[in-house]
Design a protein around this motif. Structure first.
Motif, short mmCIF file in Angstrom:
data_model
loop_
_atom_site.label_atom_id
_atom_site.label_comp_id
_atom_site.label_asym_id
_atom_site.label_seq_id
_atom_site.Cartn_x
_atom_site.Cartn_y
_atom_site.Cartn_z
N ALA A 115 -39.37 74.15 -66.98
CA ALA A 115 -40.06 73.29 -66.03
C ALA A 115 -40.17 71.87 -66.56
N SER A 116 -40.45 71.74 -67.85
CA SER A 116 -40.55 70.41 -68.46
C SER A 116 -39.21 69.68 -68.42
N SER A 117 -38.16 70.39 -68.80
CA SER A 117 -36.83 69.77 -68.86
C SER A 117 -36.34 69.34 -67.48
N MET A 118 -36.67 70.12 -66.46
CA MET A 118 -36.20 69.83 -65.11
C MET A 118 -37.05 68.79 -64.40
N LEU A 119 -38.35 68.78 -64.68
CA LEU A 119 -39.27 68.00 -63.86
C LEU A 119 -39.86 66.78 -64.54
N ILE A 120 -39.67 66.63 -65.86
CA ILE A 120 -40.28 65.52 -66.59
C ILE A 120 -39.20 64.60 -67.15
N ASP A 121 -39.36 63.32 -66.94
CA ASP A 121 -38.51 62.30 -67.56
C ASP A 121 -39.30 61.58 -68.64
N ALA A 122 -38.58 60.95 -69.56
CA ALA A 122 -39.24 60.20 -70.62
C ALA A 122 -40.17 59.15 -70.03
N GLY A 123 -41.39 59.12 -70.52
CA GLY A 123 -42.37 58.16 -70.04
C GLY A 123 -43.28 58.69 -68.95
N ASP A 124 -42.96 59.84 -68.37
CA ASP A 124 -43.83 60.44 -67.35
C ASP A 124 -45.17 60.83 -67.96
N VAL A 125 -46.21 60.74 -67.15
CA VAL A 125 -47.56 61.11 -67.59
C VAL A 125 -47.82 62.56 -67.22
N VAL A 126 -48.22 63.35 -68.22
CA VAL A 126 -48.61 64.74 -68.01
C VAL A 126 -50.08 64.88 -68.41
N VAL A 127 -50.88 65.40 -67.50
CA VAL A 127 -52.31 65.56 -67.74
C VAL A 127 -52.57 66.97 -68.27
#
Length: 494
Positions: free
Chosen positions: A211-223
């Motif tokens: 899920a992280s690899s598919m949905l998160i790009d560098a610099g995205d904020v994850v709470v």
């Protein structure tokens, strides 16, 4: 070269007669190794078969067989009336090191190139697999109905109709398993899904990684919560995410803090473990669940819902997951049977709208072509027979008794040093300790008495002094002994 090379072949070639490997192949492969490393240079003449047989103390026919193998693989050439030579066409490294004793007897200690290193996992410790151990809430594999499980799995291996599972199949996972899993999740979690909404994985961690690899790009904020699951945090950071921690209280993660954060910046994902927050074990209230779903729809962030121990609840009915009330497609729901059955059952799942499942199935082909089709078939049959459901019903009663014993002993043995709330479910207890204690020293004291208390279970900083102590893997006698050892370790600290 007009004469055979003069190197100590008895040092270059080591014959081990204790292994089930032909001597001639051992000789041939070590000669190839010598050629590859430059000990035997291109054009070098090898000793005659009689001479080399005498040096290595083997029969001449063994050397002839080794030379034939070298010739067949293209490393040497036989020149009539002259002998056996290393082929001149072989590439030679001009910077190759000259021969030295031991050059061919060990593997390189370090790479000859640079690579990226990560310190994220340096703090993790491995279980010694000896003696008693506190973990973060694993089940007791001794409770598994192993006889039934092995019978089902063995039957699948013997059945010719299941031969298809030995080949490649659907990237999303075993079709029958996903059908049974969809029914199971619909009945136990209040979901409304089909098999097309499920992607099978090897467990919670693989689901988080994908899920992280598919949905998160560098610099995205994850709470994440403050505190939160350390391995998930590390996975998000590895993808280049920026973590924003928000408070967690007795009702779970603070929705007000999430709302204020959304007003200030763009949020890509919210990660939470609502059923029993990791590590504090509190349950996210129904009101906050609704509010988080509304915030996700309003501000467009993904909710990654990790339901790692939904099956263990001791009081009343468990609160349904956020995914059961998601009407906007904002929740990615992950779970596994690794906690319900045993960590060795590497069978997890990811639930999401079908368009995301199809895309993630493409990505999974890169890291795991299709998963364990045979294990998925076995679990599917056990779900169809209600065997897993019966096991969980029995196991919950056992774990509730263990929780009650564990919490009573903590009060009896360590009541003056800690406080806690007995968790309504799950296999671990969140304990707050006297801030004057040094938890790392207590852990080391435990190790001296053969009780493993891993560093990742300790939470000590200027704001908290706490431990997450799992009890599910310990029976009554082991719980009693473990608490007594822990009490001694605390007294040694004082």
């Amino acid at each position: 070269m007009s004469s055979p090379v003069n190197i100590p072949f008895q040092t270059v070639i080591k014959i081990d007669r204790s292994i089930d490997h032909p001597v001639y192949l051992q000789i041939a492969r070590q000669l190839i190794n010598a050629i590859q490393r430059g000990v035997l240079q291109a054009g070098s003449q090898l000793p005659g078969s009689r001479s080399l047989a005498l040096i290595l103390q083997v029969h001449r026919k063994t050397i002839i067989a080794a030379f034939d193998e070298l010739d067949a693989q293209g490393w040497t050439e036989i020149r009539p009336n002259k002998g056996t030579f290393v082929r001149k066409e072989l590439p030679q490294d001009p910077d190759v090191k000259p021969y030295s004793a031991g050059l061919l007897t060990s593997y390189p200690e370090k790479t000859g190139y640079q690579f990226r290193k990560s310190m994220l996992l340096d703090a993790l410790t491995l279980s010694p697999n000896t003696g008693l151990e506190f973990n973060d809430g694993l089940p007791d594999i001794r409770l598994l109905p192993l006889e039934r499980l092995s019978k089902v799995y063995g039957g699948i291996l013997r059945s010719k109709t299941n031969y298809r599972h030995f080949g490649y199949s659907h990237a999303e996972g075993n079709v029958f398993y996903r059908e049974m899993l969809a029914d199971y999740l619909n009945n136990t979690r209040g979901l409304h899904i089909k098999k097309e909404n499920i992607l099978t994985t090897r467990g919670i961690h693989m689901s988080i990684y994908m899920a992280s690899s598919m949905l998160i790009d560098a610099g995205d904020v994850v709470v994440v919560g403050d505190l939160s699951y350390y391995l998930a945090n590390m996975c998000f950071q590895q993808c280049g995410a920026k973590l924003q921690a928000v408070p967690v209280d007795k009702d779970g993660i603070s929705t007000e803090a999430v709302r204020e954060l959304c007003k200030r910046q763009k949020i890509r994902m919210l990660y939470l473990t609502p059923h029993h927050h990791y590590p504090t074990t509190v349950t996210l209230s129904a009101e906050r669940r609704v509010e988080l779903l509304n915030l996700a729809a309003q501000y467009g962030f993904i909710i990654l819902e990790d339901d790692y121990d939904y099956d263990f609840h001791y009081k009343g009915n468990p609160v349904l997951p956020l995914a059961s009330a998601d009407t906007n497609g904002m929740v990615v729901y992950i779970g596994s049977f690794c906690k319900s059955l045993a960590p060795g059952f590497r069978s997890g799942y990811l639930v999401a709208p079908e368009n995301l499942i199809l895309e993630m199935a493409k990505f999974r082909r890169l890291v795991d072509r299709q998963g364990d089709m045979l294990m998925e078939q076995a679990i599917a049959e056990l779900l169809e027979e209600k065997e897993i459901q019966r096991h969980l019903k029995k196991a919950v009663k056992v774990y509730q008794d263990r929780r009650d014993l564990f919490t009573s002993l903590l009060i009896k043995e360590l009541g003056g040093e800690l406080t806690f709330d007995a968790p309504p479910g799950g296999l671990s207890v969140w304990t707050n300790w006297n801030p004057d204690l040094n938890l790392m020293r207590i852990s080391k004291n435990c190790t001296k008495m053969n009780l493993h208390l891993p560093q990742e279970l300790l939470y000590q900083n200027e704001h908290s002094t706490a431990m997450r102590l799992g009890f599910g893997n310990l029976n009554e006698q082991e719980i009693t002994l473990a608490v007594r050892v822990l009490s001694k370790a605390v007294n040694m600290e004082e």
